[in-house]
Design a protein around this motif. Structure first.
Motif, PDB file in Angstrom:
ATOM      1  N   LEU A 187       0.819  -1.217   0.000  1.00 10.91           N
ATOM      2  CA  LEU A 187       0.000   0.000   0.000  1.00 10.91           C
ATOM      3  C   LEU A 187       0.855   1.271   0.000  1.00 10.91           C
ATOM      4  O   LEU A 187       0.554   2.206  -0.767  1.00 10.91           O
ATOM      5  CB  LEU A 187      -0.958  -0.004   1.194  1.00 10.91           C
ATOM      6  CG  LEU A 187      -2.100  -1.012   1.143  1.00 10.91           C
ATOM      7  CD1 LEU A 187      -3.078  -0.763   2.290  1.00 10.91           C
ATOM      8  CD2 LEU A 187      -2.830  -0.967  -0.177  1.00 10.91           C
ATOM      9  N   PRO A 188       1.903   1.379   0.834  1.00  7.12           N
ATOM     10  CA  PRO A 188       2.750   2.572   0.737  1.00  7.12           C
ATOM     11  C   PRO A 188       3.354   2.768  -0.648  1.00  7.12           C
ATOM     12  O   PRO A 188       3.363   3.893  -1.178  1.00  7.12           O
ATOM     13  CB  PRO A 188       3.832   2.326   1.792  1.00  7.12           C
ATOM     14  CG  PRO A 188       3.217   1.392   2.759  1.00  7.12           C
ATOM     15  CD  PRO A 188       2.308   0.513   1.960  1.00  7.12           C
ATOM     16  N   ALA A 189       3.857   1.695  -1.249  1.00  4.77           N
ATOM     17  CA  ALA A 189       4.482   1.819  -2.565  1.00  4.77           C
ATOM     18  C   ALA A 189       3.460   2.168  -3.640  1.00  4.77           C
ATOM     19  O   ALA A 189       3.728   2.980  -4.538  1.00  4.77           O
ATOM     20  CB  ALA A 189       5.209   0.523  -2.926  1.00  4.77           C
ATOM     21  N   LEU A 190       2.267   1.567  -3.577  1.00  4.58           N
ATOM     22  CA  LEU A 190       1.222   1.872  -4.562  1.00  4.58           C
ATOM     23  C   LEU A 190       0.774   3.321  -4.466  1.00  4.58           C
ATOM     24  O   LEU A 190       0.659   4.025  -5.481  1.00  4.58           O
ATOM     25  CB  LEU A 190       0.036   0.930  -4.370  1.00  4.58           C
ATOM     26  CG  LEU A 190       0.108  -0.431  -5.049  1.00  4.58           C
ATOM     27  CD1 LEU A 190      -1.075  -1.291  -4.631  1.00  4.58           C
ATOM     28  CD2 LEU A 190       0.138  -0.271  -6.567  1.00  4.58           C
ATOM     29  N   SER A 191       0.497   3.775  -3.255  1.00  3.67           N
ATOM     30  CA  SER A 191       0.036   5.156  -3.097  1.00  3.67           C
ATOM     31  C   SER A 191       1.105   6.149  -3.521  1.00  3.67           C
ATOM     32  O   SER A 191       0.795   7.234  -4.019  1.00  3.67           O
ATOM     33  CB  SER A 191      -0.365   5.408  -1.640  1.00  3.67           C
ATOM     34  OG  SER A 191       0.728   5.167  -0.765  1.00  3.67           O
ATOM     35  N   LEU A 192       2.354   5.789  -3.351  1.00  5.08           N
ATOM     36  CA  LEU A 192       3.450   6.675  -3.744  1.00  5.08           C
ATOM     37  C   LEU A 192       3.674   6.655  -5.250  1.00  5.08           C
ATOM     38  O   LEU A 192       4.015   7.680  -5.858  1.00  5.08           O
ATOM     39  CB  LEU A 192       4.730   6.255  -3.023  1.00  5.08           C
ATOM     40  CG  LEU A 192       5.963   7.143  -3.163  1.00  5.08           C
ATOM     41  CD1 LEU A 192       5.702   8.518  -2.579  1.00  5.08           C
ATOM     42  CD2 LEU A 192       7.156   6.493  -2.459  1.00  5.08           C
ATOM     43  N   SER A 193       3.450   5.506  -5.889  1.00  4.10           N
ATOM     44  CA  SER A 193       3.823   5.344  -7.292  1.00  4.10           C
ATOM     45  C   SER A 193       2.721   5.716  -8.280  1.00  4.10           C
ATOM     46  O   SER A 193       3.023   6.058  -9.430  1.00  4.10           O
ATOM     47  CB  SER A 193       4.236   3.893  -7.544  1.00  4.10           C
ATOM     48  OG  SER A 193       3.139   3.013  -7.352  1.00  4.10           O
ATOM     49  N   LEU A 194       1.465   5.639  -7.884  1.00  2.00           N
ATOM     50  CA  LEU A 194       0.377   5.843  -8.847  1.00  2.00           C
ATOM     51  C   LEU A 194       0.397   7.224  -9.500  1.00  2.00           C
ATOM     52  O   LEU A 194       0.201   7.328 -10.715  1.00  2.00           O
ATOM     53  CB  LEU A 194      -0.975   5.570  -8.175  1.00  2.00           C
ATOM     54  CG  LEU A 194      -1.267   4.096  -7.878  1.00  2.00           C
ATOM     55  CD1 LEU A 194      -2.639   3.938  -7.231  1.00  2.00           C
ATOM     56  CD2 LEU A 194      -1.181   3.255  -9.145  1.00  2.00           C
ATOM     57  N   PRO A 195       0.587   8.335  -8.762  1.00  2.00           N
ATOM     58  CA  PRO A 195       0.684   9.630  -9.454  1.00  2.00           C
ATOM     59  C   PRO A 195       1.847   9.699 -10.439  1.00  2.00           C
ATOM     60  O   PRO A 195       1.716  10.276 -11.526  1.00  2.00           O
ATOM     61  CB  PRO A 195       0.856  10.631  -8.297  1.00  2.00           C
ATOM     62  CG  PRO A 195       0.265   9.955  -7.116  1.00  2.00           C
ATOM     63  CD  PRO A 195       0.580   8.509  -7.291  1.00  2.00           C
ATOM     64  N   VAL A 196       2.979   9.096 -10.069  1.00  2.00           N
ATOM     65  CA  VAL A 196       4.134   9.081 -10.980  1.00  2.00           C
ATOM     66  C   VAL A 196       3.832   8.224 -12.195  1.00  2.00           C
ATOM     67  O   VAL A 196       4.168   8.593 -13.335  1.00  2.00           O
ATOM     68  CB  VAL A 196       5.382   8.567 -10.240  1.00  2.00           C
ATOM     69  CG1 VAL A 196       6.569   8.464 -11.194  1.00  2.00           C
ATOM     70  CG2 VAL A 196       5.720   9.474  -9.076  1.00  2.00           C
ATOM     71  N   ALA A 197       3.191   7.076 -11.995  1.00  5.61           N
ATOM     72  CA  ALA A 197       2.825   6.211 -13.112  1.00  5.61           C
ATOM     73  C   ALA A 197       1.877   6.928 -14.069  1.00  5.61           C
ATOM     74  O   ALA A 197       1.991   6.787 -15.292  1.00  5.61           O
ATOM     75  CB  ALA A 197       2.178   4.928 -12.589  1.00  5.61           C
ATOM     76  N   ALA A 198       0.937   7.706 -13.535  1.00 11.91           N
ATOM     77  CA  ALA A 198       0.001   8.432 -14.386  1.00 11.91           C
ATOM     78  C   ALA A 198       0.728   9.475 -15.235  1.00 11.91           C
ATOM     79  O   ALA A 198       0.440   9.625 -16.433  1.00 11.91           O
ATOM     80  CB  ALA A 198      -1.064   9.099 -13.521  1.00 11.91           C
ATOM     81  N   GLN A 199       1.673  10.190 -14.640  1.00 11.06           N
ATOM     82  CA  GLN A 199       2.426  11.195 -15.402  1.00 11.06           C
ATOM     83  C   GLN A 199       3.293  10.550 -16.477  1.00 11.06           C
ATOM     84  O   GLN A 199       3.331  11.017 -17.623  1.00 11.06           O
ATOM     85  CB  GLN A 199       3.279  12.020 -14.440  1.00 11.06           C
ATOM     86  CG  GLN A 199       2.459  12.850 -13.461  1.00 11.06           C
ATOM     87  CD  GLN A 199       3.309  13.463 -12.376  1.00 11.06           C
ATOM     88  OE1 GLN A 199       4.510  13.216 -12.291  1.00 11.06           O
ATOM     89  NE2 GLN A 199       2.695  14.250 -11.505  1.00 11.06           N
TER      90      GLN A 199
END
Length: 319
Positions: A187-199
């Motif tokens: 969960l920490p990694a997903l919440s951190l990575s999703l905005p970066v993945a979208a960009q």
């Protein structure tokens, strides 16, 4: 490679004044902190004026600021970041304990972001202006607008509390159990990575579309080369050159976002260390954490620049 070497040396030499500037900036900003280091050192006691004066004299707090900065830089070069005013432990020891967790979280978030952005970015470009492209573009736009701390709270509420799929917080060392480590870090990694993945998805999609419209793609396909070979060997490789320039900045975002995410999930990393330093009025700890994160950001961007230089043949020839 002989042409590229002088440029790499210049990039490395630029690091020296840049890191010194970062250290100077952090040092100056900490001088305006509302907490008096001498008062904080007595941990809530009632020191006399003589005791405060003696503490400042012993720790060089009465020296002129330029001299304090010189001593500060000298100590940093020798590997001494000072001692915590609250616990008395060396700051470097606290950072060496907290930094591996922050690196684990950042690297795991980066891997997730790269994998997701490649899958969705390439799919969106190959199905340009069709329904998969439209759906991915809407989702990526929402991901760009969603802050990581908000996503973290949503994931805790629904995936951890209501569904019970993941823990709400805590940490397990990977040396103890890799499976449990992934379970707690998901969960920490997903919440951190999703905005970066979208960009990155939007950037990869744009680069892929530009490459697909070039003449060499039509020529290669017209000459009989399989479509998947042209996409994988030529289009994708050329399209990933531009996203590399953004990747360095996104790694900096991951490092900064990890500070907040660690606090939300109760992870004993650099973020929690810095928050505790600010809360307890411990300037040595705050200085050490900020300097390490800032220098790490600069080094990562240098590594990305070097990688970009190595994979871009036009820059190699220009060098």
């Amino acid at each position: 490679m002989a042409r590229v070497l002088p440029m790499l040396i210049r990039r490395l030499l630029i690091l020296i004044p840049l890191i010194l500037g970062i250290i100077a900036f952090v040092f100056i900003v900490m001088q305006f902190a509302p907490t008096d280091p001498a008062t904080a050192a007595f941990n809530g006691g009632n020191p006399t004026a003589e005791q405060l004066q003696q503490f400042k004299e012993e720790n060089g707090l009465l020296d002129p600021l330029p001299l304090q900065y010189v001593h500060f830089v000298t100590d940093l070069v020798s590997g001494n970041m000072g001692d915590s005013l609250i616990s008395g432990t060396p700051v470097l020891d606290s950072i060496s304990t907290a930094l591996p967790l922050t690196i684990q979280l950042t690297v795991l978030g980066l891997v997730i972001a790269i994998v997701l952005s490649l899958i969705f970015g390439v799919t969106s470009a190959l199905f340009r202006d069709r329904w998969p492209d439209q759906v991915i573009r809407v989702i990526s736009l929402g991901g760009v607008a969603a802050p990581s701390f908000w996503l973290a709270l949503l994931m805790i509420q629904y995936l951890a509390v209501q569904l019970g799929w993941f823990p709400t917080g805590g940490y397990v060392n990977p040396s103890d159990s890799v499976t449990d480590w992934l379970w707690y870090m998901a969960l920490p990694a997903l919440s951190l990575s999703l905005p970066v993945a979208a960009q990155l998805t939007r950037i990869i999609r744009t680069s892929m579309v530009e490459e697909l419209d070039k003449d060499y793609v039509r020529t290669a396909i017209g000459s009989g080369l399989p479509y998947h070979v042209v996409i994988g060997r030529n289009v994708l490789r050329n399209a990933l050159i531009n996203p590399l320039t953004v990747l360095g900045l996104r790694v900096g975002y991951l490092l900064g976002g990890a500070v907040v995410i660690e606090q939300i999930f109760g992870l004993p990393g650099m973020g929690q260390l810095m928050i505790n330093g600010v809360t307890n009025g411990d300037p040595a700890v705050v200085q050490g954490v900020v300097i390490v994160i800032a220098v790490g950001f600069v080094v990562v961007n240098l590594a990305v620049d070097i990688l970009y230089l190595l994979v871009n043949p036009r820059l190699r020839s220009a060098a």
